[in-house]
Scaffold this motif. Structure first.
Motif, mmCIF file in Angstrom:
data_model
loop_
_atom_site.group_PDB
_atom_site.id
_atom_site.type_symbol
_atom_site.label_atom_id
_atom_site.label_comp_id
_atom_site.label_asym_id
_atom_site.label_seq_id
_atom_site.Cartn_x
_atom_site.Cartn_y
_atom_site.Cartn_z
ATOM 1 N N UNK A 41 -8.754 -4.597 -9.530
ATOM 2 C CA UNK A 41 -8.055 -4.662 -10.557
ATOM 3 C C UNK A 41 -6.213 -3.425 -10.279
ATOM 4 N N UNK A 42 -5.637 -4.484 -10.623
ATOM 5 C CA UNK A 42 -4.203 -4.600 -10.712
ATOM 6 C C UNK A 42 -3.124 -4.878 -11.869
ATOM 7 N N UNK A 43 -2.033 -4.357 -11.529
ATOM 8 C CA UNK A 43 -1.160 -4.447 -12.404
ATOM 9 C C UNK A 43 0.337 -4.068 -12.002
ATOM 10 N N UNK A 44 1.421 -4.915 -12.337
ATOM 11 C CA UNK A 44 2.190 -5.130 -12.139
ATOM 12 C C UNK A 44 3.458 -5.279 -13.475
ATOM 13 N N UNK A 45 4.850 -4.075 -12.934
ATOM 14 C CA UNK A 45 5.639 -4.197 -13.782
ATOM 15 C C UNK A 45 6.922 -3.853 -13.436
ATOM 16 N N UNK A 46 8.300 -4.563 -13.649
ATOM 17 C CA UNK A 46 9.581 -3.781 -13.462
ATOM 18 C C UNK A 46 9.769 -3.777 -11.396
ATOM 19 N N UNK A 47 8.475 -4.779 -10.891
ATOM 20 C CA UNK A 47 8.847 -4.949 -9.500
ATOM 21 C C UNK A 47 7.796 -3.988 -9.196
ATOM 22 N N UNK A 48 7.176 -2.784 -9.671
ATOM 23 C CA UNK A 48 5.628 -2.324 -8.913
ATOM 24 C C UNK A 48 5.075 -2.656 -9.840
ATOM 25 N N UNK A 49 4.276 -2.360 -8.160
ATOM 26 C CA UNK A 49 3.079 -2.617 -8.692
ATOM 27 C C UNK A 49 2.684 -1.883 -8.311
ATOM 28 N N UNK A 50 0.798 -1.605 -9.373
ATOM 29 C CA UNK A 50 -0.098 -0.524 -9.138
ATOM 30 C C UNK A 50 -1.933 -1.174 -8.880
ATOM 31 N N UNK A 51 -2.776 -1.020 -7.851
ATOM 32 C CA UNK A 51 -3.835 -0.345 -8.273
ATOM 33 C C UNK A 51 -4.612 -0.131 -8.543
ATOM 34 N N UNK A 52 -4.747 -0.272 -9.639
ATOM 35 C CA UNK A 52 -5.861 0.582 -10.413
ATOM 36 C C UNK A 52 -6.888 1.006 -10.146
ATOM 37 N N UNK A 53 -8.331 -0.116 -10.099
ATOM 38 C CA UNK A 53 -9.288 0.296 -8.998
ATOM 39 C C UNK A 53 -9.876 -1.526 -8.554
ATOM 40 N N UNK A 54 -10.308 -0.196 -6.929
ATOM 41 C CA UNK A 54 -11.017 -1.774 -6.229
ATOM 42 C C UNK A 54 -12.696 -0.760 -5.671
ATOM 43 N N UNK A 55 -13.510 -1.726 -6.209
ATOM 44 C CA UNK A 55 -14.911 -0.744 -5.132
ATOM 45 C C UNK A 55 -15.857 -2.304 -4.573
ATOM 46 N N UNK A 56 -16.304 -2.364 -3.585
ATOM 47 C CA UNK A 56 -16.682 -3.515 -2.942
ATOM 48 C C UNK A 56 -18.440 -2.866 -2.874
ATOM 49 N N UNK A 57 -19.123 -3.316 -2.736
ATOM 50 C CA UNK A 57 -20.483 -2.984 -3.415
ATOM 51 C C UNK A 57 -21.465 -2.750 -2.398
ATOM 52 N N UNK A 58 -22.250 -1.488 -2.199
ATOM 53 C CA UNK A 58 -22.243 -0.406 -0.305
ATOM 54 C C UNK A 58 -22.416 -1.380 0.916
ATOM 55 N N UNK A 59 -23.875 -2.902 -0.645
ATOM 56 C CA UNK A 59 -24.315 -3.767 0.799
ATOM 57 C C UNK A 59 -23.128 -4.225 1.598
ATOM 58 N N UNK A 60 -22.284 -4.927 0.948
ATOM 59 C CA UNK A 60 -21.005 -5.779 1.422
ATOM 60 C C UNK A 60 -20.001 -4.574 1.762
ATOM 61 N N UNK A 61 -20.314 -3.805 2.210
ATOM 62 C CA UNK A 61 -19.594 -3.370 3.362
ATOM 63 C C UNK A 61 -19.062 -3.574 4.342
ATOM 64 N N UNK A 62 -17.804 -3.515 5.029
ATOM 65 C CA UNK A 62 -17.465 -4.226 6.550
ATOM 66 C C UNK A 62 -17.537 -5.287 6.928
#
Length: 165
Positions: A73-94
């Motif tokens: 989940x992210x956002x972009x405002x006035x040329x600056x973007x930010x990752x608000x949060x990211x997650x990957x299920x433990x079983x799907x790591x790597x």
């Protein structure tokens, strides 16, 4: 074991996040973070016009309704973007899913006019730091004692930045 005869490398479908995904997103977020966000928080963020996200499901599984493999989940405002949060299920790591989700978010931020992307990461999260560094993010600042884990231990948040141009 990943090298057995019957093992299949997981395949994923990454699609734009919509409100209907927020319950599954909140469930995965609660599995990965000490301070979990509720589905209402995700809906509220997603409905903001400058916010966007992506979700991923495994497509080559025998399970009828596979659990959410990951999201960003992210956002972009006035040329600056930010990752608000990211997650990957433990079983799907790597399996490169975090990389693919970040690539989708960076591409969308750039398409929306983003020139730089920022994120915060716990300085003790070696896997995330490795991913972000491989993606070209560099430390831009630090917030001491920003996070608190379940045991009450405080850790710093690293603020990282990457040029999107």
């Amino acid at each position: 074991m990943r090298d057995t005869l019957f093992y299949r490398q997981p395949e994923f479908e990454i699609v734009p996040m919509v409100s209907d995904h927020c319950a599954a997103v909140a469930t995965l977020h609660a599995q990965r973070f000490a301070r979990a966000w509720g589905d209402g928080e995700f809906v509220s963020l997603l409905l903001q016009p400058n916010s966007f996200g992506f979700v991923a499901w495994q497509t080559n599984t025998l399970i009828f309704k596979a659990p959410l493999a990951g999201f960003v989940l992210a956002r972009e405002v006035a040329g600056e973007a930010e990752i608000l949060t990211i997650a990957v299920n433990d079983k799907m790591a790597r399996f490169g899913l975090g990389w693919r989700l970040m690539q989708a978010a960076m591409r969308e931020a750039r398409n929306r006019g983003g020139e730089a992307m920022f994120l915060e990461v716990d300085d003790g999260n070696a896997a995330a730091l490795g991913l972000y560094r491989k993606l070209g993010f560099e430390k831009a600042g630090e917030r001491p004692a920003y996070y608190t884990d379940e045991s009450g231990r405080r850790t710093s948040a690293l603020v990282m930045r990457r040029d999107l141009r």
